[in-house]
Scaffold this active site. Structure first.
Site, PDB file in Angstrom:
ATOM      1  N   CYS A   1       0.823  -1.213   0.000  1.00  0.00           N
ATOM      2  CA  CYS A   1       0.000   0.000   0.000  1.00  0.00           C
ATOM      3  C   CYS A   1       0.854   1.259   0.000  1.00  0.00           C
ATOM      4  O   CYS A   1       1.002   1.911  -1.036  1.00  0.00           O
ATOM      5  CB  CYS A   1      -0.970  -0.012   1.183  1.00  0.00           C
ATOM      6  SG  CYS A   1      -0.188  -0.426   2.764  1.00  0.00           S
TER       7      CYS A   1
ATOM      8  N   ARG B   1       4.843  -8.977   1.050  1.00  0.00           N
ATOM      9  CA  ARG B   1       4.766  -8.256  -0.224  1.00  0.00           C
ATOM     10  C   ARG B   1       5.608  -6.981  -0.182  1.00  0.00           C
ATOM     11  O   ARG B   1       5.466  -6.151   0.701  1.00  0.00           O
ATOM     12  CB  ARG B   1       3.306  -7.912  -0.550  1.00  0.00           C
ATOM     13  CG  ARG B   1       2.498  -9.109  -1.022  1.00  0.00           C
ATOM     14  CD  ARG B   1       1.054  -8.749  -1.273  1.00  0.00           C
ATOM     15  NE  ARG B   1       0.346  -8.444  -0.036  1.00  0.00           N
ATOM     16  CZ  ARG B   1      -0.937  -8.077   0.010  1.00  0.00           C
ATOM     17  NH1 ARG B   1      -1.644  -7.950  -1.107  1.00  0.00           N
ATOM     18  NH2 ARG B   1      -1.516  -7.844   1.179  1.00  0.00           N
TER      19      ARG B   1
END
Length: 208
Positions: free
Chosen positions: A46, A117
């Site tokens: 994000c 990630r």
């Protein structure tokens, strides 16, 4: 992302000044409306990714964002900064670099979370490996299969208390790491670097 890049830039400056960034932030935090952002690695799916979408949209409309992309540049520089700081501290403690054993604690992009990630810890790992160090990575939260598949990195299943490390880097502040005996590593001559400023300062050689 921009706020974190600001304190990361302060950390880079304060490192040269010779003062502790977190001491400065704590002092500034005595003002009631101070926003207490901390320096650190900015990874994940994000915060480290979404600014590029906004920048891309802006550029498609003919505007080149300066602050957003500058913040990204600063935050992407933190992983190599940490790796090189560990190397410099090892040299100061008269450790040979090539063939040295280093332990990285944590590989997920944030604490108490299995998400790997876009983790920037891998950038630290690769930087140290390029200097010829033998790097072990330990993370009780991460899936060893997933880390191997995504990054080609083998992580160890458990800590070997008998193994001698020339350097120990706390990269992610998992709760499980709070019980690690950093005093023993420090007294055994290891360079201890605390990227999260959570270890007792008596037992660290440096922190971000």
């Amino acid at each position: 992302d921009v706020n974190i890049s600001f304190v990361n830039e302060l950390a880079l400056i304060f490192d040269k000044v010779g003062i502790d960034t977190n001491d400065v932030i704590d002092a500034a935090g005595t003002k009631w409306n101070f926003l207490k952002y901390r320096p650190g690695l900015v990874g994940g799916h994000c915060i480290s990714v979404d600014p590029y979408y906004l920048a891309s949209k802006a550029e498609s409309l003919g505007y080149v964002p300066q602050v957003i992309l500058s913040g990204r540049h600063v935050n992407n520089s933190i992983a190599p900064f940490i790796a090189n700081k560990v190397l410099k501290l090892m040299i100061q403690k008269i450790h040979a670099i090539k063939g040295a054993n280093v332990l990285i604690l944590g590989v997920t992009f944030k604490e108490n979370c299995p998400d790997i990630r876009n983790t920037k810890v891998v950038d630290i790992y690769r930087e140290l490996c390029e200097f010829g160090l033998n790097v072990d990575v330990y993370d009780p939260w991460a899936s060893s299969e997933e880390v191997k598949r995504e990054y080609g990195v083998d992580i160890i299943d458990k800590l070997d208390s008998s193994k001698k490390y020339d350097g120990v880097l706390l990269a992610v502040a998992h709760d499980e790491f709070k019980s690690i005996d950093f005093e023993k590593y420090y007294n055994d001559g290891s360079v201890v670097f605390d990227a999260k400023a959570v270890v007792d300062r008596r037992w660290v050689d440096g922190r971000l």
